[in-house]
Design a protein around this motif. Structure first.
Motif, PDB file in Angstrom:
ATOM      1  N   UNK A  18      46.052  33.889  31.507  1.00  0.00           N
ATOM      2  CA  UNK A  18      45.335  35.406  32.685  1.00  0.00           C
ATOM      3  C   UNK A  18      44.925  36.707  33.019  1.00  0.00           C
ATOM      4  N   UNK A  19      44.600  36.881  33.549  1.00  0.00           N
ATOM      5  CA  UNK A  19      43.651  37.944  33.847  1.00  0.00           C
ATOM      6  C   UNK A  19      44.414  38.868  34.066  1.00  0.00           C
ATOM      7  N   UNK A  20      43.559  40.198  33.073  1.00  0.00           N
ATOM      8  CA  UNK A  20      44.696  41.870  33.900  1.00  0.00           C
ATOM      9  C   UNK A  20      43.836  42.231  35.067  1.00  0.00           C
ATOM     10  N   UNK A  21      44.628  42.584  35.953  1.00  0.00           N
ATOM     11  CA  UNK A  21      43.357  44.364  36.241  1.00  0.00           C
ATOM     12  C   UNK A  21      43.590  46.178  35.931  1.00  0.00           C
ATOM     13  N   UNK A  22      42.681  46.575  36.153  1.00  0.00           N
ATOM     14  CA  UNK A  22      41.785  47.207  35.677  1.00  0.00           C
ATOM     15  C   UNK A  22      43.487  48.294  36.011  1.00  0.00           C
ATOM     16  N   UNK A  23      44.361  47.933  36.831  1.00  0.00           N
ATOM     17  CA  UNK A  23      45.851  49.631  36.735  1.00  0.00           C
ATOM     18  C   UNK A  23      46.183  48.593  36.071  1.00  0.00           C
ATOM     19  N   UNK A  24      46.359  47.525  35.079  1.00  0.00           N
ATOM     20  CA  UNK A  24      47.092  46.370  33.925  1.00  0.00           C
ATOM     21  C   UNK A  24      47.786  45.537  34.528  1.00  0.00           C
ATOM     22  N   UNK A  25      47.614  45.402  36.393  1.00  0.00           N
ATOM     23  CA  UNK A  25      48.236  44.595  37.258  1.00  0.00           C
ATOM     24  C   UNK A  25      48.147  43.148  36.160  1.00  0.00           C
ATOM     25  N   UNK A  26      49.075  41.940  36.052  1.00  0.00           N
ATOM     26  CA  UNK A  26      48.547  40.665  35.566  1.00  0.00           C
ATOM     27  C   UNK A  26      47.988  40.075  36.528  1.00  0.00           C
ATOM     28  N   UNK A  27      47.533  39.316  36.468  1.00  0.00           N
ATOM     29  CA  UNK A  27      47.445  38.531  37.318  1.00  0.00           C
ATOM     30  C   UNK A  27      47.666  36.497  37.565  1.00  0.00           C
ATOM     31  N   UNK A  28      48.615  36.765  38.128  1.00  0.00           N
ATOM     32  CA  UNK A  28      49.941  35.427  37.334  1.00  0.00           C
ATOM     33  C   UNK A  28      50.836  35.807  39.062  1.00  0.00           C
ATOM     34  N   UNK A  29      50.162  35.289  39.702  1.00  0.00           N
ATOM     35  CA  UNK A  29      51.617  35.265  40.945  1.00  0.00           C
ATOM     36  C   UNK A  29      51.030  37.463  41.604  1.00  0.00           C
ATOM     37  N   UNK A  30      50.424  37.703  41.416  1.00  0.00           N
ATOM     38  CA  UNK A  30      50.581  38.995  41.939  1.00  0.00           C
ATOM     39  C   UNK A  30      50.940  39.166  43.672  1.00  0.00           C
ATOM     40  N   UNK A  31      51.841  39.454  43.767  1.00  0.00           N
ATOM     41  CA  UNK A  31      51.560  40.254  45.226  1.00  0.00           C
ATOM     42  C   UNK A  31      50.791  40.918  46.564  1.00  0.00           C
ATOM     43  N   UNK A  32      50.170  40.506  46.985  1.00  0.00           N
ATOM     44  CA  UNK A  32      48.740  41.117  47.659  1.00  0.00           C
ATOM     45  C   UNK A  32      49.633  42.278  48.529  1.00  0.00           C
TER      46      UNK A  32
END
Length: 558
Positions: A287-301
């Motif tokens: 899984x990728x990681x956003x610039x703010x440190x959030x892991x992009x695995x089923x990330x609640x938008x």
């Protein structure tokens, strides 16, 4: 494309990957074929498929001209975001007018910062050429606004149920996927990247974590008592036990649905025959990681819609999801034009350098070897013929003239069958048009084509502007209050030259007679091409000028 798709075959060898579903393989092949026509490479594609004469095919940009012409007419002189009610002055509540004008101004400012006109050029050209285009929206905290991107339609893989096949329905799960080539310098193997947007029930809060192998994952968050923690603002419905959330654009209407984002990569070596884009092995995902440190695995938008807009060039048939390219119905004409141009080139070669037959002439020989030398035709060349000798030339100019006439005929067929018309393609002499009314009649099919293309897009751009407003609300942007989003639409400029003087005369008569309001009059002038940047400001200037103008006393009777 009538034959069944074959993986790894000829010019479509790069589409051999098994992760592409069979129902999408034909679509990707069609996209590549259409791009070849657009880039004057259809002959090379045919040669790669086994056509020995493909490389001799002459392509002079006819397909590209059709696409560019249609793009120009579709977009018109300009595109303007309009919020109904923003320009209304009489008969409306001041707060409603003020809110509409504020949203309209904010949306126009967003469009300017996000280069909407530039993005539309990118997406609309793809839609006209391939039949489909894709936009994505995402809230960017560092910029404080939603960012707009265009995505290649070949990367778009919606999961469509029986009820969602129709283009009017919205899928609940969408994939954007493409392959990443091997990078030996960085030690990276060939990978597949997939970005997934999915609507699902709202779950408990989660945060960044690490798997047993040390890779980034999302882990559920628990409180001191070990119970799952809810996201701030979420509540549990006591009747159903589901987690609900109240979105800023729907106050008083709790929702149990949210959108999840997943961005992951897979090694192609880890994908087996049973795996395709819809059922990749999640245990192999990175899984990728956003610039703010959030892991992009089923990330609640924190939104209840998919921020993806699929644009079709045409209004799809009932039960269809994909659009139709503009050149789809005239590809045979384009092939005929290419063949005729190839024949014309061959005929012009023999016309410019004719074949000559001589009799009664002694052929020159090489003094060293005694070999016969070929004759060459050059300016000032003199051949001495023996008695009874003769010379004959092969005249192919008549065939060349016929081929040029056939080219003109095919161009007329191309203009007529594509509905761009000869006037629209610029292949007709303007001086040959007897009157402006005759030109207007000749442009009738083009008007119908543009109206149909704009109708196919009207709902999608209204949807985009609605999403932009809701992303601003979800991002708690300053100045965006909670409440229902206002309807907004994209107004297209005129696609053909307009009689500005005639429109002005019509507006003056209509406004003076009281059958046209000031708002409608200003809007008509702006649509006709008058330099009116902001209709609201123009109305305010006219109103202020009329109020400042001294009133004349009526003349005395008799």
């Amino acid at each position: 494309m009538a034959a069944p798709p074959r993986r790894g075959f000829g010019p479509f060898g790069e589409l051999a990957s098994g992760w592409v579903p069979n129902e999408d393989l034909r679509r990707l092949q069609a996209y590549k074929l259409l791009a070849a026509y657009d880039n004057n490479q259809a002959g090379q594609l045919a040669a790669a498929g086994g056509d020995e004469t493909g490389l001799d095919r002459r392509e002079l940009g006819d397909a590209s001209k059709v696409i560019e012409s249609a793009l120009g007419y579709l977009l018109g002189a300009e595109q303007t975001i309009v919020v109904p009610g923003a320009e209304q002055k009489d008969g409306a509540a001041p707060d409603a007018v003020r809110n509409a004008a504020d949203v309209q101004q904010r949306l126009r400012a967003w469009a300017e910062r996000e280069l909407l006109s530039f993005r539309m050029q990118q997406a609309e050209r793809s839609a006209i050429r391939c039949g489909d285009a894709v936009y994505t929206l995402a809230w960017e905290p560092s910029k404080g606004r939603p960012v707009l991107r265009t995505i290649d339609a070949g990367f778009y893989y919606p999961e469509l149920t029986d009820e969602e096949v129709d283009a009017a329905e919205y899928p609940s799960r969408v994939h954007l996927a493409w392959e990443l080539p091997e990078d030996e310098r960085r030690g990276l193997k060939a990978r597949l990247r997939r970005i997934t947007y999915e609507l699902g029930p709202i779950g408990a809060a989660s945060g960044p974590g690490r798997s047993k192998d040390g890779f980034p994952v999302r882990e559920p968050m628990t409180g001191a008592d070990g119970e799952p923690v809810l996201i701030a603002g979420d509540t549990v419905d006591p009747e159903t036990g589901t987690i609900v959330r109240t979105y800023p654009w729907a106050p008083g209407r709790p929702s149990a649905v949210t959108c999840y984002l997943t961005d992951a990569e897979w090694l192609l070596d880890d994908l087996k025959a049973q795996h395709d884009i819809h059922n990749l092995p999640m245990n192999k995902a990175r899984y990728g990681v956003r610039s703010d440190g959030q892991v992009l695995q089923a990330l609640d938008l924190m939104i209840d819609f998919l921020p993806v807009i699929h644009l079709t060039n045409t209004i799809p048939d009932s039960g269809e999801h994909w659009g139709q390219p503009l050149i789809a119905k005239v590809m045979q004409v384009l092939d005929e034009l290419s063949a005729t141009d190839s024949d014309s080139a061959a005929a012009s070669d023999t016309t410019g350098s004719p074949i000559i037959g001589l009799s009664g002439i002694r052929l020159p020989k090489d003094r060293t070897t005694g070999a016969t030398l070929p004759l060459q035709v050059r300016g000032g060349t003199v051949w001495a013929l023996a008695e009874g000798g003769s010379m004959h030339t092969l005249d192919t100019s008549a065939q060349l003239a016929e081929l040029r006439a056939r080219t003109d005929h095919l161009l007329d067929r191309l203009a007529g069958n594509s509905r761009l018309t000869s006037s629209g393609l610029g292949t007709i002499d303007p001086a040959a048009v007897p009157s402006g009314y005759a030109l207007q009649l000749a442009l009738g099919p083009l008007d119908s084509l543009v109206a149909s293309m704009r109708l196919a897009r009207a709902h999608k751009y209204a949807l985009m502007l609605r999403m932009v407003q809701r992303l601003y609300q979800a991002g708690r942007a300053e100045g965006w209050p909670e409440g229902d989003t206002l309807p907004a639409r994209l107004a297209w400029g005129p696609h053909t030259p307009t009689d500005r003087a005639g429109v002005l005369n019509e507006v003056v008569k209509g406004y003076t007679a009281g059958v046209l309001s000031l708002e409608t009059s200003v809007r008509m002038l702006a649509a006709a091409g008058y330099p009116i940047d902001d209709a609201i400001q123009e109305i305010e200037r006219i109103t202020a000028a009329a109020a400042a103008k001294p009133q004349q006393d009526p003349a005395p009777a008799g």
